[in-house]
Motif scaffolding. Structure first.
Motif, mmCIF file in Angstrom:
data_model
loop_
_atom_site.group_PDB
_atom_site.id
_atom_site.type_symbol
_atom_site.label_atom_id
_atom_site.label_comp_id
_atom_site.label_asym_id
_atom_site.label_seq_id
_atom_site.Cartn_x
_atom_site.Cartn_y
_atom_site.Cartn_z
ATOM 1 N N LEU A 80 0.645 3.821 1.161
ATOM 2 C CA LEU A 80 -0.216 3.518 0.027
ATOM 3 C C LEU A 80 -0.589 4.803 -0.709
ATOM 4 O O LEU A 80 -0.983 5.794 -0.086
ATOM 5 C CB LEU A 80 -1.489 2.811 0.503
ATOM 6 C CG LEU A 80 -1.338 1.352 0.947
ATOM 7 C CD1 LEU A 80 -2.632 0.856 1.557
ATOM 8 C CD2 LEU A 80 -0.935 0.480 -0.225
ATOM 9 N N PRO A 81 -0.491 4.827 -2.036
ATOM 10 C CA PRO A 81 -0.803 6.046 -2.796
ATOM 11 C C PRO A 81 -2.304 6.244 -2.918
ATOM 12 O O PRO A 81 -3.096 5.313 -2.723
ATOM 13 C CB PRO A 81 -0.154 5.771 -4.161
ATOM 14 C CG PRO A 81 -0.199 4.279 -4.291
ATOM 15 C CD PRO A 81 -0.007 3.736 -2.906
ATOM 16 N N PRO A 82 -2.758 7.442 -3.269
ATOM 17 C CA PRO A 82 -4.196 7.684 -3.438
ATOM 18 C C PRO A 82 -4.704 7.127 -4.756
ATOM 19 O O PRO A 82 -3.945 6.792 -5.667
ATOM 20 C CB PRO A 82 -4.294 9.218 -3.409
ATOM 21 C CG PRO A 82 -2.970 9.668 -3.936
ATOM 22 C CD PRO A 82 -1.957 8.674 -3.445
ATOM 23 N N SER A 83 -6.022 7.018 -4.847
ATOM 24 C CA SER A 83 -6.647 6.610 -6.109
ATOM 25 C C SER A 83 -6.368 7.670 -7.166
ATOM 26 O O SER A 83 -6.442 8.868 -6.905
ATOM 27 C CB SER A 83 -8.148 6.430 -5.918
ATOM 28 O OG SER A 83 -8.427 5.468 -4.932
ATOM 29 N N ASN A 119 1.552 0.736 4.661
ATOM 30 C CA ASN A 119 2.472 0.702 3.524
ATOM 31 C C ASN A 119 1.970 -0.259 2.446
ATOM 32 O O ASN A 119 1.076 -1.079 2.671
ATOM 33 C CB ASN A 119 3.874 0.281 3.983
ATOM 34 C CG ASN A 119 4.486 1.289 4.936
ATOM 35 O OD1 ASN A 119 4.160 2.473 4.904
ATOM 36 N ND2 ASN A 119 5.370 0.825 5.803
ATOM 37 N N ASN A 120 2.597 -0.141 1.277
ATOM 38 C CA ASN A 120 2.251 -1.021 0.167
ATOM 39 C C ASN A 120 2.790 -2.426 0.423
ATOM 40 O O ASN A 120 3.739 -2.615 1.184
ATOM 41 C CB ASN A 120 2.816 -0.463 -1.142
ATOM 42 C CG ASN A 120 4.316 -0.273 -1.083
ATOM 43 O OD1 ASN A 120 4.859 0.123 -0.072
ATOM 44 N ND2 ASN A 120 4.994 -0.555 -2.166
ATOM 45 N N ALA A 121 2.166 -3.387 -0.238
ATOM 46 C CA ALA A 121 2.486 -4.797 0.008
ATOM 47 C C ALA A 121 3.339 -5.415 -1.075
ATOM 48 O O ALA A 121 3.803 -6.551 -0.902
ATOM 49 C CB ALA A 121 1.193 -5.607 0.150
ATOM 50 N N CYS A 122 3.557 -4.725 -2.202
ATOM 51 C CA CYS A 122 4.285 -5.362 -3.298
ATOM 52 C C CYS A 122 5.765 -5.563 -2.977
ATOM 53 O O CYS A 122 6.426 -6.381 -3.622
ATOM 54 C CB CYS A 122 4.140 -4.533 -4.573
ATOM 55 S SG CYS A 122 4.702 -2.825 -4.430
ATOM 56 N N SER A 123 6.286 -4.830 -1.986
ATOM 57 C CA SER A 123 7.673 -5.037 -1.600
ATOM 58 C C SER A 123 7.842 -6.139 -0.557
ATOM 59 O O SER A 123 8.965 -6.468 -0.197
ATOM 60 C CB SER A 123 8.260 -3.729 -1.057
ATOM 61 O OG SER A 123 7.509 -3.285 0.074
ATOM 62 N N HIS A 183 1.875 -3.280 -10.335
ATOM 63 C CA HIS A 183 2.314 -3.539 -8.967
ATOM 64 C C HIS A 183 1.096 -3.782 -8.092
ATOM 65 O O HIS A 183 0.161 -2.970 -8.069
ATOM 66 C CB HIS A 183 3.119 -2.363 -8.419
ATOM 67 C CG HIS A 183 4.497 -2.252 -8.989
ATOM 68 N ND1 HIS A 183 5.616 -2.675 -8.318
ATOM 69 C CD2 HIS A 183 4.925 -1.774 -10.179
ATOM 70 C CE1 HIS A 183 6.690 -2.456 -9.068
ATOM 71 N NE2 HIS A 183 6.294 -1.903 -10.200
ATOM 72 N N LYS A 184 1.110 -4.891 -7.372
ATOM 73 C CA LYS A 184 0.066 -5.211 -6.413
ATOM 74 C C LYS A 184 0.399 -4.510 -5.090
ATOM 75 O O LYS A 184 1.004 -5.092 -4.186
ATOM 76 C CB LYS A 184 -0.034 -6.722 -6.204
ATOM 77 C CG LYS A 184 -0.774 -7.449 -7.298
ATOM 78 C CD LYS A 184 -2.273 -7.175 -7.194
ATOM 79 C CE LYS A 184 -3.018 -7.964 -8.268
ATOM 80 N NZ LYS A 184 -4.470 -7.703 -8.191
ATOM 81 N N ILE A 185 -0.002 -3.254 -5.002
ATOM 82 C CA ILE A 185 0.345 -2.476 -3.814
ATOM 83 C C ILE A 185 -0.480 -2.884 -2.596
ATOM 84 O O ILE A 185 -0.105 -2.556 -1.461
ATOM 85 C CB ILE A 185 0.169 -0.979 -4.096
ATOM 86 C CG1 ILE A 185 -1.253 -0.694 -4.588
ATOM 87 C CG2 ILE A 185 1.198 -0.499 -5.115
ATOM 88 C CD1 ILE A 185 -1.523 0.778 -4.864
ATOM 89 N N LEU A 186 -1.579 -3.591 -2.809
ATOM 90 C CA LEU A 186 -2.414 -4.059 -1.699
ATOM 91 C C LEU A 186 -2.969 -5.422 -2.069
ATOM 92 O O LEU A 186 -3.513 -5.599 -3.170
ATOM 93 C CB LEU A 186 -3.552 -3.063 -1.430
ATOM 94 C CG LEU A 186 -4.553 -3.440 -0.330
ATOM 95 C CD1 LEU A 186 -3.850 -3.583 1.013
ATOM 96 C CD2 LEU A 186 -5.665 -2.405 -0.248
ATOM 97 N N TYR A 187 -2.839 -6.363 -1.149
ATOM 98 C CA TYR A 187 -3.350 -7.717 -1.413
ATOM 99 C C TYR A 187 -3.617 -8.391 -0.081
ATOM 100 O O TYR A 187 -2.700 -8.714 0.673
ATOM 101 C CB TYR A 187 -2.351 -8.525 -2.230
ATOM 102 C CG TYR A 187 -2.905 -9.841 -2.731
ATOM 103 C CD1 TYR A 187 -3.682 -9.876 -3.882
ATOM 104 C CD2 TYR A 187 -2.659 -11.023 -2.046
ATOM 105 C CE1 TYR A 187 -4.206 -11.078 -4.340
ATOM 106 C CE2 TYR A 187 -3.170 -12.223 -2.504
ATOM 107 C CZ TYR A 187 -3.948 -12.246 -3.651
ATOM 108 O OH TYR A 187 -4.459 -13.430 -4.106
#
Length: 554
Positions: free
Chosen positions: A172-175, A121-125, A78-82
């Motif tokens: 966004l989740p942590p590393s 927030n994440n970007a994959c959605s 999942h591309k959570i950030l782009y």
């Protein structure tokens, strides 16, 4: 040729709403034709699970048809950030004549600055953001400069794959790299230098960084507490034989005989562990725990707390298409032995509570490898808290030189190991969000700005008719009765705003508060102002280490 990325004022980890600024430093020793230089800010949440055998699966590790043959690895990325930024060509190079879509760079060192802002927030959605990933160069996106015949190359990654996966919109989740070969969450900055020509490869370089999200708005402080309670009673002791020597003609009194045969009441105590409700722990902070002992029976015996161990249990749920798995981690937060804390005395009455001093755990923070609780598309982390107390009936002798410290006329002490368990614990990062974001999240409905509302109609320019003028297009309304109670006017439809009042030249301002998404605008400042120290976090041992995930098709 050398390519590197230099970040400016890089902290130990980044968080939401932080600005990541840096420079791409390109050193070349001969003239080069460069079509474009793009910098990408990316984050990936990858899981890879093995398809179980049909005879070894249940409802937990698989739902639905298997995504592959038994024993094969199935990955989900999942591309959570782009985010993409083109730093070359700039306005100067773009203004020149360039028939082949490339721009010459002279030998030497060239510096290209860039800047990003981390979202919430994440970007994959986001379908719009994911649809820009991939496709033919020259038809969309960055890095699509002209090639040998004026056409760009084909991108390797296809963003349409993200549209067929299941997504959730969360922070966004942590590393995270705690499970090599099964899951990881990584963030990095990647630069791509595109060179035209069929026999020329593009130059790439990337650098990783740690990420720790801001915490959600905390509830208002209250006196409510969550507790784990357990009563216990010691086992009655067996009567001890009288070891005093007696002669043939010696006589024992009746009082001595009754005292020897009198039943002994074993102590009974209730221990309760209490946490503020809701149960929230903070990374790198001690546990806000209270231990309370309550005497249940009137017994003259004493009970001592001899040991205490507090474990934090982390459960990570992994998903890859229709395969599920669960991993458990355990962190020992506090371990203390050889304690001698009395829980009750002879003078304590029944049902009297005694608060155990917190000197044992008040200065013991959570380990810096504990990540905050999170939920993303294919990964989730939750926590539990487990306590184990050692309770002793009877105090051992303090003579350490004795071979048998329990050697005395008194009976041997009894020890009980008492477990206490909290099943639902939230761990926050300790990074307080900006006040504007907290206010917007509490007063509005999340995600309201993401709905595709049609544009509002312009307000009507006609004024309301004066008194005594009747609109012929509308039927006359009956008069209101005298005892009519005025009610609250209905909320107007946003597509049809109310008309302007007589003498009003502009519509009234919209008093609706901004939505959660609007509060995440680019002008919103980050949670750190440069004066606050960031807590320690070691979610990944080395953010620039190579990935340990298997190279499988997602």
């Amino acid at each position: 040729m050398s390519v590197r990325i230099a970040l400016i004022n890089q902290p130990e980890f980044y968080t939401n709403l932080d600005e990541i600024s840096g420079r791409v430093i390109l050193g070349i020793n001969r003239p080069e034709q460069i079509s474009s230089i793009t910098v990408k800010l990316e984050g990936e949440a990858v899981t890879a699970l093995q398809v179980p055998h049909p005879t070894h699966f249940n409802d937990i590790n698989r739902t639905g048809p298997p995504p592959g043959p038994p024993g094969s690895l199935v990955a989900e990325n999942h591309k959570i950030l782009y985010k993409v930024s083109q730093v070359f060509p700039d306005e100067y190079y773009s203004s020149g004549s360039n028939p082949y879509g490339a721009h010459p760079l002279q030998p030497g060192e060239h510096v290209f600055p860039f800047k990003f802002k981390l979202p919430i927030n994440n970007a994959c959605s986001d379908q719009m953001a994911m649809s820009k990933i991939g496709g033919l160069g020259g038809l969309g996106g960055f890095g699509s400069g002209g090639g040998l015949f004026g056409i760009g190359g084909v991108r390797v990654m296809d963003g349409s794959k993200q549209l067929f996966l299941k997504h959730v919109t969360k922070t966004l989740p942590p590393s995270l790299t705690a499970f090599p070969g099964e899951c990881e969450i990584r963030y990095y900055i990647k630069v791509t230098i595109s060179r035209p020509g069929l026999l020329k490869e593009n130059w790439r370089y990337q650098i990783g960084f740690k990420f720790l999200p801001i915490e959600p708005p905390r509830p208002n402080p209250s006196t409510q507490e969550a507790f784990a309670r357990r009563p216990f009673t010691f086992r009655p002791r067996s009567p001890q034989p009288d070891k005093r020597k007696t002669g043939l003609f010696s006589k024992r009194s009746a009082e001595d005989s009754n005292s020897q045969n009198a039943p002994e009441v074993p102590p009974s105590i209730e221990i309760s562990a209490r946490l503020p409700y809701p149960s929230i722990l903070t990374c790198n902070k001690p546990i806000p725990l209270r231990l309370v002992a309550k005497k249940l029976v009137n017994s003259p015996e004493q009970v001592f707390l001899t040991s205490l161990q507090i474990d934090l249990i982390g459960t990570t749920d992994l998903r890859s298409h229709t395969i599920y798995n669960r991993k458990v981690n355990r962190w020992v937060v506090v371990t203390a032995n050889n304690l001698n804390i009395p829980l009750c005395t002879n003078a304590d009455d029944k049902n009297q509570e005694f608060v155990i001093p917190d000197d044992v755990w008040k200065n013991m923070p959570l380990p810096n490898t504990v990540a905050p609780s999170f939920i993303t598309c294919n990964l989730a982390r939750k926590y539990e808290l487990e306590l184990k107390l050692g309770l002793l009936w009877g105090k051992p002798k303090s003579d350490l030189m004795s071979k048998n410290p329990f050697a005395s006329s008194q009976p041997l002490p009894q020890t009980i190991w008492l477990p206490l368990h909290f099943g639902n614990i939230e761990v926050y990062s300790g990074i307080t969000p900006p006040p504007q974001l907290v206010e917007a999240a509490r007063n509005t409905r999340p995600g309201a700005a993401t709905l595709n509302f049609p544009p509002r109609l312009p307000p009507r320019t006609s004024t309301a008719p004066g008194p005594g003028v009747v609109n012929a297009s509308r039927p006359s309304q009956p008069a209101r009765p005298q005892n009519h109670v005025p009610t609250q006017p209905p909320v107007s439809d946003p597509l049809y705003p109310p008309q302007l009042a007589p003498g009003q030249t502009a519509p009234p301002p919209d008093d609706a508060p901004p939505s959660y998404d609007e509060a995440m605008a680019e002008n919103l400042m980050g949670p750190f102002d440069g004066m606050q120290s960031r807590p320690a976090y070691s979610g990944v041992t080395n953010e620039n280490a190579p990935s340990q995930m298997p190279q499988t098709k997602s």
